[in-house]
Design a protein around this motif. Structure first.
Motif, PDB file in Angstrom:
ATOM      1  N   ASP A  33      -1.475  -9.455  -2.672  1.00  0.00           N
ATOM      2  CA  ASP A  33      -1.086  -8.195  -3.283  1.00  0.00           C
ATOM      3  C   ASP A  33      -0.336  -8.462  -4.589  1.00  0.00           C
ATOM      4  O   ASP A  33       0.870  -8.706  -4.604  1.00  0.00           O
ATOM      5  CB  ASP A  33      -0.213  -7.393  -2.309  1.00  0.00           C
ATOM      6  CG  ASP A  33       0.029  -5.964  -2.766  1.00  0.00           C
ATOM      7  OD1 ASP A  33       0.111  -5.737  -3.988  1.00  0.00           O
ATOM      8  OD2 ASP A  33       0.154  -5.071  -1.904  1.00  0.00           O
ATOM      9  N   THR A  34      -1.064  -8.411  -5.679  1.00  0.00           N
ATOM     10  CA  THR A  34      -0.496  -8.723  -6.994  1.00  0.00           C
ATOM     11  C   THR A  34       0.615  -7.750  -7.365  1.00  0.00           C
ATOM     12  O   THR A  34       1.667  -8.151  -7.882  1.00  0.00           O
ATOM     13  CB  THR A  34      -1.601  -8.674  -8.072  1.00  0.00           C
ATOM     14  OG1 THR A  34      -2.714  -9.439  -7.634  1.00  0.00           O
ATOM     15  CG2 THR A  34      -1.096  -9.213  -9.391  1.00  0.00           C
ATOM     16  N   MET A  35       0.411  -6.479  -7.106  1.00  0.00           N
ATOM     17  CA  MET A  35       1.410  -5.481  -7.482  1.00  0.00           C
ATOM     18  C   MET A  35       2.705  -5.672  -6.689  1.00  0.00           C
ATOM     19  O   MET A  35       3.808  -5.557  -7.240  1.00  0.00           O
ATOM     20  CB  MET A  35       0.841  -4.069  -7.281  1.00  0.00           C
ATOM     21  CG  MET A  35       1.787  -2.965  -7.746  1.00  0.00           C
ATOM     22  SD  MET A  35       2.203  -3.039  -9.502  1.00  0.00           S
ATOM     23  CE  MET A  35       0.712  -2.367 -10.210  1.00  0.00           C
ATOM     24  N   LYS A  36       2.591  -5.951  -5.424  1.00  0.00           N
ATOM     25  CA  LYS A  36       3.787  -6.210  -4.612  1.00  0.00           C
ATOM     26  C   LYS A  36       4.569  -7.402  -5.162  1.00  0.00           C
ATOM     27  O   LYS A  36       5.806  -7.360  -5.273  1.00  0.00           O
ATOM     28  CB  LYS A  36       3.383  -6.483  -3.150  1.00  0.00           C
ATOM     29  CG  LYS A  36       4.536  -6.683  -2.191  1.00  0.00           C
ATOM     30  CD  LYS A  36       3.995  -6.809  -0.752  1.00  0.00           C
ATOM     31  CE  LYS A  36       5.133  -6.874   0.261  1.00  0.00           C
ATOM     32  NZ  LYS A  36       5.883  -8.137   0.182  1.00  0.00           N
ATOM     33  N   PHE A  37       3.865  -8.455  -5.533  1.00  0.00           N
ATOM     34  CA  PHE A  37       4.488  -9.622  -6.139  1.00  0.00           C
ATOM     35  C   PHE A  37       5.253  -9.232  -7.405  1.00  0.00           C
ATOM     36  O   PHE A  37       6.396  -9.660  -7.633  1.00  0.00           O
ATOM     37  CB  PHE A  37       3.406 -10.663  -6.457  1.00  0.00           C
ATOM     38  CG  PHE A  37       3.824 -11.765  -7.373  1.00  0.00           C
ATOM     39  CD1 PHE A  37       4.593 -12.824  -6.916  1.00  0.00           C
ATOM     40  CD2 PHE A  37       3.433 -11.761  -8.707  1.00  0.00           C
ATOM     41  CE1 PHE A  37       4.969 -13.854  -7.762  1.00  0.00           C
ATOM     42  CE2 PHE A  37       3.809 -12.781  -9.572  1.00  0.00           C
ATOM     43  CZ  PHE A  37       4.579 -13.839  -9.093  1.00  0.00           C
ATOM     44  N   LEU A  38       4.640  -8.381  -8.225  1.00  0.00           N
ATOM     45  CA  LEU A  38       5.228  -8.028  -9.515  1.00  0.00           C
ATOM     46  C   LEU A  38       6.424  -7.096  -9.389  1.00  0.00           C
ATOM     47  O   LEU A  38       7.440  -7.285 -10.075  1.00  0.00           O
ATOM     48  CB  LEU A  38       4.158  -7.370 -10.398  1.00  0.00           C
ATOM     49  CG  LEU A  38       3.043  -8.302 -10.876  1.00  0.00           C
ATOM     50  CD1 LEU A  38       1.871  -7.491 -11.429  1.00  0.00           C
ATOM     51  CD2 LEU A  38       3.560  -9.292 -11.901  1.00  0.00           C
ATOM     52  N   VAL A  39       6.361  -6.097  -8.515  1.00  0.00           N
ATOM     53  CA  VAL A  39       7.468  -5.151  -8.415  1.00  0.00           C
ATOM     54  C   VAL A  39       8.673  -5.755  -7.706  1.00  0.00           C
ATOM     55  O   VAL A  39       9.787  -5.258  -7.843  1.00  0.00           O
ATOM     56  CB  VAL A  39       7.036  -3.842  -7.709  1.00  0.00           C
ATOM     57  CG1 VAL A  39       5.943  -3.159  -8.492  1.00  0.00           C
ATOM     58  CG2 VAL A  39       6.615  -4.082  -6.272  1.00  0.00           C
ATOM     59  N   GLU A  40       8.455  -6.841  -6.960  1.00  0.00           N
ATOM     60  CA  GLU A  40       9.554  -7.464  -6.228  1.00  0.00           C
ATOM     61  C   GLU A  40      10.202  -8.620  -6.986  1.00  0.00           C
ATOM     62  O   GLU A  40      11.136  -9.251  -6.479  1.00  0.00           O
ATOM     63  CB  GLU A  40       9.071  -7.950  -4.867  1.00  0.00           C
ATOM     64  CG  GLU A  40       8.699  -6.798  -3.921  1.00  0.00           C
ATOM     65  CD  GLU A  40       8.230  -7.270  -2.562  1.00  0.00           C
ATOM     66  OE1 GLU A  40       8.107  -8.506  -2.357  1.00  0.00           O
ATOM     67  OE2 GLU A  40       7.983  -6.411  -1.703  1.00  0.00           O
ATOM     68  N   LEU A  41       9.732  -8.905  -8.212  1.00  0.00           N
ATOM     69  CA  LEU A  41      10.344  -9.982  -8.988  1.00  0.00           C
ATOM     70  C   LEU A  41      11.798  -9.650  -9.346  1.00  0.00           C
ATOM     71  O   LEU A  41      12.114  -8.504  -9.657  1.00  0.00           O
ATOM     72  CB  LEU A  41       9.536 -10.200 -10.269  1.00  0.00           C
ATOM     73  CG  LEU A  41       8.215 -10.945 -10.128  1.00  0.00           C
ATOM     74  CD1 LEU A  41       7.457 -10.920 -11.452  1.00  0.00           C
ATOM     75  CD2 LEU A  41       8.450 -12.386  -9.688  1.00  0.00           C
TER      76      LEU A  41
END
Length: 348
Positions: A340-348
């Motif tokens: 899940d690319t978006m999950k990775f990005l929003v959790e940075l």
């Protein structure tokens, strides 16, 4: 630039992509971006002979279909995207099919972060053109997008796509950063022998779209024992024009010669080779096949090999199957490698 503004800009891009993939509209429009399309198409084809006009327009149409307000909102509804100090995300893009790195590009911007994209030399025409369209819609994108073909520096996280070999390189250089690193994957089709003519014709799209160069292209068939290949080859004849592409037919001739010199048994329709093989990654113009006795055993095999499989096409009841003809038409929530690319990005 808030989330709604970003959504609006990509919705406008979606409308533009649907228009330029339509022959009739692209010829009548007077917008400066529409007028650039013939030159952009020619430049992309000159740069990479696998990028035919048909394949580029298919990529445009696929993204145009995905970038609607309803679809984007449905995709983003699963995430909490808040205003924050943006991170700079390095995207190491592949170049095997047109706009192959666009989903990562879209995800980074929608998450409120900045893009630092290292373009592949094989696909360095199309994305810069679309970026110029986005910047025209909203000038704030200038501060959020940087495209380069040089070494990337000064970033906070990495998304890199490549082969198993380049993945080791990526791990070595980028392992200290938060990262998503993708390796080789291939897609498969499960046939039962009960497929309709329409389904097999759709399967020809899954195999031949982009000349089979994408990780979502079907590169291997799983078939029951005593499978009758006649209906399959009749459906594949739908793609006979591929024999007229010199890069494709050169691969076909080369692979056929290598296999025949090695006394390897093949099934051949004069532009597609079928080879019985336990591997997943078949060469261009070749599709591997393997027989199965029981679908439940095949399901177990797929579970064990999940890190090697991108998508499963079929109508057999196997878990996670997608319909014939949809392999190269993923939704916004169909993430490469299941990460899940978006999950990775929003959790940075």
């Amino acid at each position: 630039m808030d989330l709604q503004q970003r959504i609006n800009a990509f919705v406008q891009l979606g409308t533009f992509l649907r228009e330029i993939s339509s022959e009739s509209i692209s010829k009548t429009s007077s917008s400066k971006f529409h007028n650039q399309i013939p030159q952009i198409l020619q430049a992309a084809q000159n740069n990479n002979r696998w990028f035919t006009e048909t394949n580029i327009k298919f990529a445009f149409a696929s993204w145009g279909h995905a970038l609607t307000e309803t679809t984007i909102n449905s995709w983003l509804s699963s995430y909490s995207i808040t205003q924050k100090i943006p991170n700079t995300i390095a995207i190491i893009m592949a170049g095997n099919i047109p706009l192959v790195g666009f989903h990562d590009f879209l995800s980074v911007l929608m998450s409120g972060n900045k893009v630092l994209a290292k373009l592949s030399s094989n696909d360095n025409i199309l994305l810069p053109f679309l970026v110029s369209f986005l910047v025209e819609q909203h000038s704030d994108f200038k501060e959020s997008i940087q495209l380069t073909e040089k070494k990337v520096t000064n970033f906070d996280a990495v998304i890199a796509t490549g082969s198993d070999n380049t993945a080791r390189y990526f791990e070595y250089y980028f392992g200290k950063y938060p990262h998503i690193i993708r390796k080789n994957r291939n897609s498969v089709a499960v046939l039962t022998g009960k497929e309709t003519e329409e389904q097999l014709l759709s399967l020809s799209d899954d195999i031949f779209q982009y000349f089979g160069l994408g990780c979502r292209n079907v590169s291997k068939l799983f078939i029951p024992k005593e499978y009758d290949f006649h209906p399959f080859f009749e459906a594949m004849f739908n793609k006979k024009e591929y024999i007229n592409n010199h890069k494709y037919i050169n691969n076909y001739d080369y692979n056929k010669a290598v296999y025949l010199m090695s006394n390897i048994k093949l099934l051949d329709n004069e532009f597609l080779l079928l080879k019985q093989d336990s591997g997943y990654s078949s060469p261009i113009s070749v599709v591997f096949y393997e027989t199965y006795e029981d679908l439940s055993e095949l399901q177990t095999k797929f579970s064990e090999d999940k890190d090697r499989i991108q998508a499963i096409v079929g109508n057999s009841g196997i878990a996670g199957e997608i319909p014939f003809g949809k392999a190269q038409q993923p939704t916004l929530w169909d993430y490469a490698d299941g990460v899940d690319t978006m999950k990775f990005l929003v959790e940075l």
